[in-house]
Design a protein around this motif. Structure first.
Motif, mmCIF file in Angstrom:
data_model
loop_
_atom_site.group_PDB
_atom_site.id
_atom_site.type_symbol
_atom_site.label_atom_id
_atom_site.label_comp_id
_atom_site.label_asym_id
_atom_site.label_seq_id
_atom_site.Cartn_x
_atom_site.Cartn_y
_atom_site.Cartn_z
ATOM 1 N N GLN A 183 0.826 -1.212 0.000
ATOM 2 C CA GLN A 183 0.000 0.000 0.000
ATOM 3 C C GLN A 183 0.860 1.261 0.000
ATOM 4 O OE1 GLN A 183 -3.711 -0.044 2.465
ATOM 5 N NE2 GLN A 183 -2.879 -1.985 3.235
ATOM 6 N N LEU A 184 1.992 1.213 0.702
ATOM 7 C CA LEU A 184 2.901 2.350 0.673
ATOM 8 C C LEU A 184 3.434 2.590 -0.739
ATOM 9 C CD1 LEU A 184 4.838 1.714 3.993
ATOM 10 C CD2 LEU A 184 3.609 3.817 3.427
ATOM 11 N N ALA A 185 3.722 1.507 -1.446
ATOM 12 C CA ALA A 185 4.197 1.640 -2.821
ATOM 13 C C ALA A 185 3.125 2.271 -3.709
ATOM 14 C CB ALA A 185 4.598 0.269 -3.368
ATOM 15 N N GLN A 186 1.866 1.901 -3.477
ATOM 16 C CA GLN A 186 0.775 2.480 -4.263
ATOM 17 C C GLN A 186 0.579 3.960 -3.956
ATOM 18 O OE1 GLN A 186 -2.573 -0.011 -3.295
ATOM 19 N NE2 GLN A 186 -1.543 -1.881 -3.998
ATOM 20 N N VAL A 187 0.750 4.330 -2.692
ATOM 21 C CA VAL A 187 0.500 5.710 -2.275
ATOM 22 C C VAL A 187 1.642 6.638 -2.670
ATOM 23 C CG1 VAL A 187 0.285 7.197 -0.233
ATOM 24 C CG2 VAL A 187 -1.032 5.082 -0.384
ATOM 25 N N THR A 188 2.880 6.126 -2.623
ATOM 26 C CA THR A 188 4.051 6.991 -2.819
ATOM 27 C C THR A 188 4.787 6.756 -4.127
ATOM 28 O OG1 THR A 188 5.543 5.405 -1.737
ATOM 29 C CG2 THR A 188 4.403 7.000 -0.324
ATOM 30 N N ARG A 189 4.519 5.648 -4.790
ATOM 31 C CA ARG A 189 5.249 5.242 -5.996
ATOM 32 C C ARG A 189 6.704 4.872 -5.693
ATOM 33 N NH1 ARG A 189 2.055 6.024 -10.322
ATOM 34 N NH2 ARG A 189 0.380 7.578 -10.162
ATOM 35 N N VAL A 190 7.050 4.763 -4.417
ATOM 36 C CA VAL A 190 8.353 4.221 -4.021
ATOM 37 C C VAL A 190 8.220 2.704 -4.021
ATOM 38 C CG1 VAL A 190 10.050 4.063 -2.163
ATOM 39 C CG2 VAL A 190 8.899 6.242 -2.625
ATOM 40 N N PRO A 191 9.154 1.962 -4.616
ATOM 41 C CA PRO A 191 9.004 0.505 -4.743
ATOM 42 C C PRO A 191 8.775 -0.198 -3.406
ATOM 43 C CG PRO A 191 10.807 1.277 -6.099
ATOM 44 C CD PRO A 191 10.375 2.448 -5.283
ATOM 45 N N ARG A 192 7.966 -1.226 -3.462
ATOM 46 C CA ARG A 192 7.657 -2.028 -2.272
ATOM 47 C C ARG A 192 8.924 -2.540 -1.606
ATOM 48 N NH1 ARG A 192 7.396 -7.633 -2.178
ATOM 49 N NH2 ARG A 192 6.150 -8.605 -0.504
ATOM 50 N N LEU A 193 9.923 -2.941 -2.402
ATOM 51 C CA LEU A 193 11.149 -3.501 -1.851
ATOM 52 C C LEU A 193 11.860 -2.505 -0.944
ATOM 53 C CD1 LEU A 193 13.249 -5.747 -1.669
ATOM 54 C CD2 LEU A 193 14.275 -4.865 -3.771
ATOM 55 N N LEU A 194 11.862 -1.238 -1.322
ATOM 56 C CA LEU A 194 12.533 -0.233 -0.499
ATOM 57 C C LEU A 194 11.827 -0.050 0.843
ATOM 58 C CD1 LEU A 194 13.543 2.533 -3.104
ATOM 59 C CD2 LEU A 194 14.926 0.685 -2.121
ATOM 60 N N TRP A 195 10.510 -0.113 0.842
ATOM 61 C CA TRP A 195 9.776 -0.021 2.105
ATOM 62 C C TRP A 195 10.067 -1.244 2.978
ATOM 63 C CZ3 TRP A 195 8.297 4.480 3.460
ATOM 64 C CH2 TRP A 195 7.809 5.400 2.521
ATOM 65 N N LEU A 196 10.151 -2.401 2.346
ATOM 66 C CA LEU A 196 10.484 -3.614 3.093
ATOM 67 C C LEU A 196 11.868 -3.503 3.724
ATOM 68 C CD1 LEU A 196 9.148 -6.506 0.815
ATOM 69 C CD2 LEU A 196 8.468 -6.026 3.168
ATOM 70 N N LEU A 197 12.822 -3.009 2.960
ATOM 71 C CA LEU A 197 14.179 -2.864 3.488
ATOM 72 C C LEU A 197 14.217 -1.870 4.641
ATOM 73 C CD1 LEU A 197 16.240 -2.863 0.155
ATOM 74 C CD2 LEU A 197 16.141 -4.681 1.883
ATOM 75 N N LEU A 198 13.461 -0.775 4.521
ATOM 76 C CA LEU A 198 13.413 0.208 5.594
ATOM 77 C C LEU A 198 12.842 -0.409 6.868
ATOM 78 C CD1 LEU A 198 13.650 3.085 6.697
ATOM 79 C CD2 LEU A 198 11.388 3.567 5.700
ATOM 80 N N MET A 199 11.769 -1.172 6.721
ATOM 81 C CA MET A 199 11.163 -1.819 7.884
ATOM 82 C C MET A 199 12.103 -2.854 8.494
ATOM 83 S SD MET A 199 7.256 -2.362 6.531
ATOM 84 C CE MET A 199 6.202 -0.958 6.112
ATOM 85 N N LEU A 200 12.818 -3.590 7.654
ATOM 86 C CA LEU A 200 13.733 -4.612 8.160
ATOM 87 C C LEU A 200 14.881 -3.974 8.937
ATOM 88 C CD1 LEU A 200 14.526 -7.580 8.308
ATOM 89 C CD2 LEU A 200 15.763 -7.290 6.154
ATOM 90 N N VAL A 201 15.471 -2.929 8.374
ATOM 91 C CA VAL A 201 16.581 -2.244 9.057
ATOM 92 C C VAL A 201 16.096 -1.671 10.382
ATOM 93 C CG1 VAL A 201 18.127 -0.254 8.947
ATOM 94 C CG2 VAL A 201 17.854 -1.730 6.953
ATOM 95 N N THR A 202 14.907 -1.079 10.384
ATOM 96 C CA THR A 202 14.373 -0.476 11.607
ATOM 97 C C THR A 202 14.141 -1.522 12.690
ATOM 98 O OG1 THR A 202 13.272 1.255 10.310
ATOM 99 C CG2 THR A 202 12.488 0.895 12.559
ATOM 100 N N THR A 203 13.531 -2.635 12.314
ATOM 101 C CA THR A 203 13.215 -3.653 13.314
ATOM 102 C C THR A 203 14.466 -4.377 13.806
ATOM 103 O OG1 THR A 203 12.704 -5.213 11.509
ATOM 104 C CG2 THR A 203 10.862 -4.024 12.492
ATOM 105 N N VAL A 204 15.427 -4.610 12.936
ATOM 106 C CA VAL A 204 16.668 -5.258 13.368
ATOM 107 C C VAL A 204 17.449 -4.328 14.297
ATOM 108 C CG1 VAL A 204 18.913 -6.112 12.609
ATOM 109 C CG2 VAL A 204 16.842 -6.798 11.386
ATOM 110 N N ALA A 205 17.559 -3.056 13.916
ATOM 111 C CA ALA A 205 18.274 -2.092 14.760
ATOM 112 C C ALA A 205 17.584 -1.961 16.117
ATOM 113 C CB ALA A 205 18.336 -0.729 14.066
ATOM 114 N N GLY A 206 16.256 -1.953 16.106
ATOM 115 C CA GLY A 206 15.524 -1.872 17.369
ATOM 116 C C GLY A 206 15.730 -3.087 18.232
ATOM 117 N N ALA A 207 15.802 -4.267 17.605
ATOM 118 C CA ALA A 207 16.036 -5.499 18.370
ATOM 119 C C ALA A 207 17.410 -5.473 19.037
ATOM 120 C CB ALA A 207 15.912 -6.715 17.453
ATOM 121 N N VAL A 208 18.400 -4.967 18.314
ATOM 122 C CA VAL A 208 19.748 -4.876 18.891
ATOM 123 C C VAL A 208 19.751 -3.881 20.051
ATOM 124 C CG1 VAL A 208 22.124 -4.148 18.438
ATOM 125 C CG2 VAL A 208 20.877 -5.516 16.750
ATOM 126 N N LEU A 209 19.133 -2.719 19.851
ATOM 127 C CA LEU A 209 19.087 -1.714 20.906
ATOM 128 C C LEU A 209 18.344 -2.241 22.134
ATOM 129 C CD1 LEU A 209 19.490 1.116 22.038
ATOM 130 C CD2 LEU A 209 17.456 1.857 20.755
#
Length: 230
Positions: A197-223
Motif C-alpha cells: 500500500q505504501l508503494a501504491q500511495v508513494t510510488r516508491v518501490p515495495r522492496l525499499l519499504w520492506l528494506l526500511l522496515m527490516l533495518v528499523t526492526t533489526v536495529a531496534g532489536a539490537v538496541l
C-alpha cells in the motif's frame, strides 16, 4: 476499589530487582520458541494494529475501528486523506510498532519497572477494547489483558521481572521475522500488505519499504537487547 488501585500504583512505581544477564539470555532463547504460539503472535498483531491506530490519531486521521482475525492478521481502518504524509506515516507505523514498544519496554525493565510496564500494557489493552470492531478481536484483547492483569496481581515482583523480559524479547525478535516473511511473498501477489500500500500511495518501490522496515526492526532489536543486558 480505591485500595486496590492504590496497591497497583504502589507496585507499578516501586523499582524491583531485574533478572541478571544469564536469565535474560535464556529468556531470549525461550522467546524464540514461544513466539510461534498463536496467542503470542496475536499479541504482536495487537501491537501492530495499535501502532497504526496511534499514529493515525497523531496525524489527524479518524480511526474507524480495529479488527483481529484468527490467522493472526489484523486490519485498522482510518478516515482521512488517501495520500500524503499522514497516510504514509499511518501505513508505515504497523511493522515497526512492536520494535518501538519493545525498546521502550526494555528501558522500563532495565530501570526496574517491570511491574509498571505490565500494568501499562493492561491499560493499553483496555483502551484498545474501545476500538475493536469484531467479537474475535474483543475476545483476544480481553484474554491478553486479563492474563497480564492476573499475573501482575498475583505473582511476586521477581517473577514478574522474568515475565516482562520474556514479553520484551517476543516483541523484539518477532518484529524482524514478520518483515522477513513478506520478502517471501512475490510482489505481484502482494497487494494488501503495508509495504504494498505504501508503494501504491508513494510510488516508491515495495522492496525499499520492506528494506526500511527490516533495518528499523533489526536495529531496534539490537538496541532493546543491549538495554536488557546492560
Amino acid at each position: 476499589m480505591t485500595d486496590a488501585l492504590l496497591d497497583i500504583w504502589t507496585a507499578a512505581t516501586t523499582p524491583a530487582p531485574r533478572p541478571g544477564v544469564v536469565p535474560v539470555l535464556l529468556l531470549g532463547g525461550v522467546a524464540l520458541v514461544l513466539a510461534q504460539l498463536p496467542l503470542l503472535r496475536q499479541a504482536v498483531t495487537v501491537v501492530h494494529e495499535a501502532g497504526h491506530a496511534v499514529v493515525a490519531v497523531a496525524v489527524g486521521r479518524r480511526v474507524s475501528g480495529i479488527r483481529l482475525h484468527a490467522d493472526a492478521s489484523g486490519l485498522t481502518l482510518s478516515r482521512g486523506r488517501p495520500r500524503g504524509p499522514g497516510m504514509v506515516a499511518t501505513l508505515l507505523a504497523g511493522y515497526p510498532a512492536p520494535t518501538v514498544l519493545g525498546v521502550v519496554a526494555a528501558a522500563a525493565v532495565a530501570g526496574g519497572y517491570a511491574v509498571g510496564l505490565l500494568w501499562a500494557l493492561v491499560l493499553g489493552t483496555a483502551v484498545l477494547v474501545l476500538a475493536v470492531r469484531n467479537v474475535y478481536g474483543l475476545l483476544v484483547l480481553l484474554g491478553l489483558g486479563g492474563a497480564v492483569a492476573a499475573a501482575s496481581w498475583f505473582l511476586p515482583p521477581t517473577t514478574l521481572g522474568w515475565v516482562a523480559v520474556l514479553l520484551v524479547w517476543v516483541l523484539l525478535l518477532t518484529a524482524p521475522r514478520t518483515v522477513l516473511e513478506l520478502f517471501r511473498t512475490p510482489a505481484r501477489r502482494d497487494t494488501r500488505s503495508d509495504p504494498a500500500q505504501l508503494a501504491q500511495v508513494t510510488r516508491v518501490p515495495r522492496l525499499l519499504w520492506l528494506l526500511l522496515m527490516l533495518v528499523t526492526t533489526v536495529a531496534g532489536a539490537v538496541l532493546g537487547g543491549v538495554l536488557l543486558l546492560r
